[in-house]
Design a protein around this motif. Structure first.
Motif, mmCIF file in Angstrom:
data_model
loop_
_atom_site.group_PDB
_atom_site.id
_atom_site.type_symbol
_atom_site.label_atom_id
_atom_site.label_comp_id
_atom_site.label_asym_id
_atom_site.label_seq_id
_atom_site.Cartn_x
_atom_site.Cartn_y
_atom_site.Cartn_z
ATOM 1 N N HIS A 56 -11.000 6.044 -13.209
ATOM 2 C CA HIS A 56 -11.093 6.362 -11.898
ATOM 3 C C HIS A 56 -11.911 5.282 -11.016
ATOM 4 N N VAL A 57 -11.176 4.766 -10.016
ATOM 5 C CA VAL A 57 -11.738 3.623 -9.117
ATOM 6 C C VAL A 57 -12.618 4.252 -8.160
ATOM 7 N N ARG A 58 -14.052 3.663 -8.108
ATOM 8 C CA ARG A 58 -14.829 4.354 -7.106
ATOM 9 C C ARG A 58 -14.894 3.428 -5.795
ATOM 10 N N ARG A 59 -14.502 4.008 -4.658
ATOM 11 C CA ARG A 59 -14.388 3.280 -3.444
ATOM 12 C C ARG A 59 -15.301 3.721 -2.444
ATOM 13 N N ALA A 60 -15.729 2.949 -1.883
ATOM 14 C CA ALA A 60 -16.839 3.075 -0.861
ATOM 15 C C ALA A 60 -16.202 3.460 0.644
ATOM 16 N N GLY A 61 -16.692 4.544 1.250
ATOM 17 C CA GLY A 61 -16.491 4.797 2.589
ATOM 18 C C GLY A 61 -17.687 4.969 3.454
ATOM 19 N N VAL A 62 -17.349 5.024 4.766
ATOM 20 C CA VAL A 62 -18.523 5.337 5.613
ATOM 21 C C VAL A 62 -18.481 6.686 6.128
ATOM 22 N N THR A 63 -19.554 7.395 5.692
ATOM 23 C CA THR A 63 -19.440 8.926 6.305
ATOM 24 C C THR A 63 -20.884 9.321 7.195
ATOM 25 N N GLY A 64 -21.523 8.185 7.677
ATOM 26 C CA GLY A 64 -22.610 8.414 8.670
ATOM 27 C C GLY A 64 -22.699 7.127 9.525
ATOM 28 N N SER A 84 -18.510 -14.610 7.263
ATOM 29 C CA SER A 84 -18.238 -13.277 6.640
ATOM 30 C C SER A 84 -17.058 -12.480 7.229
ATOM 31 N N ALA A 85 -16.360 -11.908 6.722
ATOM 32 C CA ALA A 85 -15.284 -11.024 7.126
ATOM 33 C C ALA A 85 -15.024 -9.756 6.324
ATOM 34 N N LEU A 86 -14.947 -8.600 7.049
ATOM 35 C CA LEU A 86 -14.887 -7.183 6.448
ATOM 36 C C LEU A 86 -13.747 -6.647 6.898
ATOM 37 N N VAL A 87 -12.953 -5.927 6.052
ATOM 38 C CA VAL A 87 -11.732 -5.119 6.393
ATOM 39 C C VAL A 87 -12.202 -3.584 6.192
ATOM 40 N N LEU A 88 -11.766 -2.781 7.255
ATOM 41 C CA LEU A 88 -12.046 -1.647 7.206
ATOM 42 C C LEU A 88 -10.619 -0.697 7.156
ATOM 43 N N ARG A 89 -10.301 0.380 6.599
ATOM 44 C CA ARG A 89 -9.323 1.077 6.829
ATOM 45 C C ARG A 89 -9.589 2.682 7.328
ATOM 46 N N HIS A 90 -9.019 3.027 8.019
ATOM 47 C CA HIS A 90 -9.021 4.259 8.725
ATOM 48 C C HIS A 90 -9.336 5.369 7.665
ATOM 49 N N GLY A 91 -10.446 6.350 7.681
ATOM 50 C CA GLY A 91 -10.535 7.074 6.771
ATOM 51 C C GLY A 91 -9.538 7.991 6.339
ATOM 52 N N ALA A 92 -8.766 8.859 7.469
ATOM 53 C CA ALA A 92 -7.765 9.683 7.462
ATOM 54 C C ALA A 92 -6.633 8.916 6.930
ATOM 55 N N ALA A 93 -6.347 7.746 7.236
ATOM 56 C CA ALA A 93 -5.255 7.241 6.824
ATOM 57 C C ALA A 93 -5.169 6.902 5.202
ATOM 58 N N ASP A 94 -6.617 6.672 4.835
ATOM 59 C CA ASP A 94 -6.603 6.003 3.531
ATOM 60 C C ASP A 94 -7.173 7.359 2.627
ATOM 61 N N ALA A 95 -6.328 8.333 2.271
ATOM 62 C CA ALA A 95 -6.753 9.676 1.772
ATOM 63 C C ALA A 95 -6.285 9.502 0.375
ATOM 64 N N SER A 96 -5.977 8.446 -0.173
ATOM 65 C CA SER A 96 -5.373 8.592 -1.604
ATOM 66 C C SER A 96 -6.659 8.371 -2.596
#
Length: 413
Positions: free
Chosen positions: A5-13, A401-413
């Motif tokens: 399992h690959v642990r991925r980080a998401g923004v929840t708050g 510095s550069a940061l890439v974000l993906r939409h939470g609903a679009a990245d549901a895998s």
């Protein structure tokens, strides 16, 4: 055998205390409408300084949310951080009791550039005006740039990984990346971000040594990056804290993942070496895209650093074009907020998450006559299908510095 399992980080708050709003809703309403919060500096003791315009947080009463025992030992920048952390944890549906049995699964990481200047100035004035007996015991810690991390972790009882990033303005993005990597290594929750309070007289005087600081007196013309009239940036106070959480765990407890932190990279090109920052920023963008497994054409919007110095603006525009081409939409909502040092890119990250949720690119206030080849969104917000965003930041001392974000609903895998 199944793949690990690959642990991925998401923004929840998301928790925000900013010049244009002291909640996520008020912040986003102002940002999407292009409302500017820049105004004449009103802070006592700054009346005769060359710094005329800034983004001040005026609708904030720390005593309403923070206990007295913490207020007396902390500076304004930490008051902002504790209040924003409370809002972010509430948004993520994490209460004090939820982690009380497992405090080692939660940590804190912040970045700060100016530290507790107001607290430090007050205590030094007591030292020289009245004597050492009148200096409080918290002088030794309240000014320190690590104070917010320490006080949030103490107040919340978090005993997981806690750290502070020192990378000038770009440290705000780097703090989010540190949080994401801590989650990847096994920590469940990290409260991450940055808040600043650089408008005390002592702090303001220190900033006057920056040649990039705008001393213009008209709020509508003091901070206009990417234009022929660019004359520097105006500072701001406040900032944002985000809850960064393991994606699978968040979904298991029924909490929406607002965005996924997909990739990050950082470089260094030297203090005020703005021509060299073109190559350094472009390399940071490439590194962030590589870590995210993201092609350049997948970036739907760029939240620019937007320093407001012609050489720096030119370098950023060229770096974006070098990697992404000249047609990607770009925005810089900070021109209506002020450039809050380490807090600026964290507010940009919050705005990027909200932009993806609303499929709306916010405008760049005060900017309408471009002098660079950019598809900069100005005047009014632009509707767009937003699935991936890129946030950029550079520091006056040379960090990129550069940061890439993906939409939470679009990245549901």
């Amino acid at each position: 055998m199944s793949a690990p399992h690959v642990r991925r980080a998401g923004v929840t708050g998301i928790g925000i205390v900013a010049p244009n709003g002291t909640s996520t809703d008020t912040f986003w309403k102002a940002v999407q409408a292009g409302v500017s919060a820049l105004d004449r500096v009103t802070r006592e003791g700054c009346e005769h300084l060359p710094l005329r315009v800034a983004g001040e947080v005026r609708a904030f009463e720390p005593a309403a949310t923070i206990e007295e025992r913490f207020l007396v030992q902390t500076d304004r920048f930490t008051h902002f951080a504790m209040a924003a952390a409370d809002l972010a944890l509430e948004d993520a549906r994490i209460g004090q009791a939820d982690l009380s049995g497992t405090p080692f699964v939660a940590g804190v990481v912040t970045a700060a550039g100016s530290g507790g200047g107001e607290f430090g100035q007050r205590e030094l004035q007591r030292l020289w005006g009245k004597g050492s007996r009148f200096v409080g015991p918290y002088q030794s810690i309240a000014w320190f740039y690590a104070a917010s991390t320490g006080q949030i972790s103490i107040r919340r009882g978090f005993k997981g990984p806690c750290s502070v990033v020192a990378a000038d303005e770009a440290g705000g993005l780097d703090a989010l990346a540190h949080a994401a990597r801590a989650v990847g290594r096994g920590t469940d929750v990290i409260v991450a971000g940055s808040t600043e309070a650089p408008l005390a007289p002592y702090s303001a005087v220190c900033q006057l040594g920056y040649p990039e600081l705008s001393t213009a007196s008209d709020p509508a013309r003091a901070y206009r990056p990417f234009t022929a009239d660019a004359c520097g940036f105006v500072p701001a106070e406040g900032g944002a804290m985000l809850v960064v959480e393991e994606v699978g765990s968040a979904r298991e407890r029924g909490v929406p993942v607002r965005a996924v932190i997909a990739g990050h990279a950082a470089t260094f090109t030297g203090a005020s070496c703005w021509e060299e920052s073109r190559e350094g920023l472009a390399q940071a963008i490439r590194g962030a895209l590589d870590e995210a497994g993201c092609a350049p054409e997948e970036i739907d919007v760029v939240f620019a650093d937007a320093l407001g110095i012609p050489a720096a603006d030119r370098a950023e525009a060229l770096a974006i074009a070098d990697v992404l081409g000249a047609q990607v939409p770009v925005t810089a909502p900070k021109t209506g907020i002020g450039r809050g040092y380490c807090a600026a890119p964290v507010l940009d990250t919050a705005a990027a998450v909200l932009a993806m949720e609303h499929d709306l690119i916010p405008p760049t206030p005060h900017v309408f006559d471009l002098s660079h080849d950019l598809d900069l969104v100005t005047v009014r917000a632009r509707a767009a299908d937003l699935r991936t965003a890129l946030v950029l930041s550079r520091g006056l001392m040379g960090s990129n510095s550069a940061l890439v974000l993906r939409h939470g609903a679009a990245d549901a895998s």
